[in-house]
Write an enzyme that holds these catalytic residues in place. Structure first.
Site, PDB file in Angstrom:
ATOM      1  CG  ASN A 101      32.482  51.907  39.919  1.00  0.00           C
ATOM      2  OD1 ASN A 101      33.071  52.879  39.455  1.00  0.00           O
ATOM      3  ND2 ASN A 101      32.779  51.399  41.096  1.00  0.00           N
ATOM      4  CB  ALA A 159      33.544  38.406  31.136  1.00  0.00           C
ATOM      5  CB  CYS A 213      36.095  49.347  45.907  1.00  0.00           C
ATOM      6  SG  CYS A 213      35.359  49.015  44.326  1.00  0.00           S
TER       7      CYS A 213
HETATM    8  C1  LIG Z   1      34.222  46.096  38.139  1.00  0.00           C
HETATM    9  C2  LIG Z   1      34.929  47.252  37.573  1.00  0.00           C
HETATM   10  C3  LIG Z   1      36.307  47.195  37.337  1.00  0.00           C
HETATM   11  C4  LIG Z   1      37.134  45.987  37.688  1.00  0.00           C
HETATM   12  O1  LIG Z   1      36.828  44.915  36.840  1.00  0.00           O
HETATM   13  P1  LIG Z   1      37.373  43.440  37.159  1.00  0.00           P
HETATM   14  O2  LIG Z   1      37.068  42.698  35.892  1.00  0.00           O
HETATM   15  O3  LIG Z   1      36.589  42.963  38.330  1.00  0.00           O
HETATM   16  O4  LIG Z   1      38.824  43.550  37.416  1.00  0.00           O
HETATM   17  C5  LIG Z   1      36.903  48.300  36.804  1.00  0.00           C
HETATM   18  N1  LIG Z   1      36.215  49.401  36.502  1.00  0.00           N
HETATM   19  C6  LIG Z   1      34.890  49.490  36.703  1.00  0.00           C
HETATM   20  C7  LIG Z   1      34.173  50.730  36.335  1.00  0.00           C
HETATM   21  C8  LIG Z   1      34.206  48.423  37.254  1.00  0.00           C
HETATM   22  O5  LIG Z   1      32.900  48.514  37.473  1.00  0.00           O
END
Ligand SMILES: *Cc1c(COP(=O)(O)O)cnc(C)c1O
Length: 399
Positions: A159, A208, A338
């Protein structure tokens, strides 16, 4: 404002918004999908259509999709649930392999298990260090296996830097060895083709709101053949085949289904257009000397795949906080989205070997469906202008 933070979250696609409305209106479909009357059956049918839409994007069967509140919960359920189930069958400690560049919710789940164990057994975790380009190879994973290894948890797309791990290659190697593979695909779904019929991943987490759906809904793919087994982490009415209790959030589920259907329809055109804008941004920024792309190689052409929506860049000779503060028109993250509250340099960039200063002086640009070429041009111009200005002010840069 120019929004270039689609990896943090996306707006609802208008198609998703329209699809959700009948399930939000006071006179709409509001019955509990678990109720056994006509109104309940109608809600249930809609939930099952959405389940099929989510499954279709990743080559799964509808019965392999378990609704959760998001990828954070899916990751927790996959890792804790699998260990708790399998843990009772094996020796005195359990072993997980993951990487240092996973999302916080995977790393913190692993740290929690290390600290507290599970089912009365100790848990050991190997945190693999990626190469300086951000890659964890299948060989790295295989070399870390021990007879106690139950689970490997590796994200498909990172991410912060967009690096795509070669899950297609790793999955069959772990299957042969009887080790479960969990994949966090929150940034991969809707960005890359995923076919779980061909790729033997056991557990896969989805969200989602990274795919133009609503926040607060996600799913965990749990393979049926061979069956991946989990102990529930949320106890109650036994919903979702006993794996996740709680009344189903019909409107959110419909939204996730519509978002995944739209992502399937638009996958190739989105990837081409968004990837083109990302490449345009990188080529413009390269007018600046002494900047570094994080993840993959500098020109993005090597064998290492980078997801089309992400570009992460470190700028020499500027201080990270000043750079972000100088760009109020841009919604972008530092590498450490984060943990930006703590102002610590990104642990992902640190794991690639960037020093604190370079890790801190970074911007993560993430591009989405509604980004335009003129927004990219404007964003590039602003960044170039501000970096040049901050460098002029810096005595270190002058030297
Ligand atoms: C955003 C994200 C999450 C967390 O997802 P949520 O639905 O916001 O809990 C976990 N892993 C990755 C790689 C993300 O980008």
């Amino acid at each position: 404002m120019i929004y270039l933070d689609y990896a943090a979250t996306t707006p609802l696609d208008p198609r998703v918004f329209e699809a959700m409305l009948p399930y939000l209106r006071p006179d709409g479909v509001f019955a509990n999908p678990a109720s056994t009357h006509a109104a309940g059956f109608k809600a249930r049918a809609a939930v099952e259509r959405a389940r099929a839409q989510v499954a279709a994007l990743i080559g799964a069967e509808p019965g392999e999709i378990v609704w959760t509140s998001g990828a954070t919960e899916s990751n927790n359920l996959a890792i804790k649930g699998a260990l708790e189930f399998r843990g009772s069958a094996t020796s005195n400690f359990l072993h997980i392999i993951t990487s240092r560049t996973e999302h916080k919710c995977v790393l913190d789940t692993c740290r929690h298990l290390e600290a507290h164990g599970i089912s009365g057994r100790a848990v050991r975790v190997t945190y693999l260090k990626p190469s300086k380009l951000g890659v964890v190879t299948s060989e790295d994973v295989l070399a870390a296996l021990t007879p106690e290894t139950l689970l490997v948890s590796l994200m498909w797309v990172n991410n912060e830097i967009g690096v795509v791990q070669n899950i297609e290659r790793l999955a069959p190697l772990l299957r042969e060895r009887g080790v479960l593979l969990h994949v966090d695909a929150a940034q991969a779904a809707g960005k890359l083709p995923i076919d779980l019929q061909r790729t033997p991943v056991d557990l896969l987490s989805l969200s989602a709101h990274k795919v133009y759906g609503p926040k607060g809904i996600g799913a965990l793919f749990v393979r049926r053949r061979p069956r991946a087994r989990l102990n529930p982490q949320m106890h109650g009415g036994g919903h979702e085949q006993g794996m996740r209790s709680g009344t189903l959030a019909t409107h959110q589920i419909i939204g996730m289904g519509a978002a995944f259907a739209a992502a399937k329809a638009d996958l190739e055109t989105d990837a081409a257009r968004i990837g083109g804008l990302r490449d345009l941004l990188w080529s413009r920024l390269q007018l600046l000397p002494r900047i570094h792309r994080n993840g993959g190689d500098e020109n993005g052409t090597a064998a290492i795949a980078i997801a089309p929506h992400l570009l992460n860049v470190s700028f020499e000779g500027v201080e990270g906080e000043s750079l972000r503060a100088s760009l109020p028109e841009l919604a972008v993250s530092s590498g450490s989205a984060c943990s930006s509250a703590t102002a610590e340099p990104s642990y992902v960039l640190r794991a690639l070997g960037r020093d604190d200063e370079m890790a801190n002086a970074s911007l993560r640009f993430s591009i989405g469906r509604s980004t335009t070429a003129s927004e990219i041009e404007r964003a590039a111009a602003l960044v170039i202008q501000q970096v040049q200005w901050l460098r002029e002010l810096s005595p270190l840069w002058a030297a």
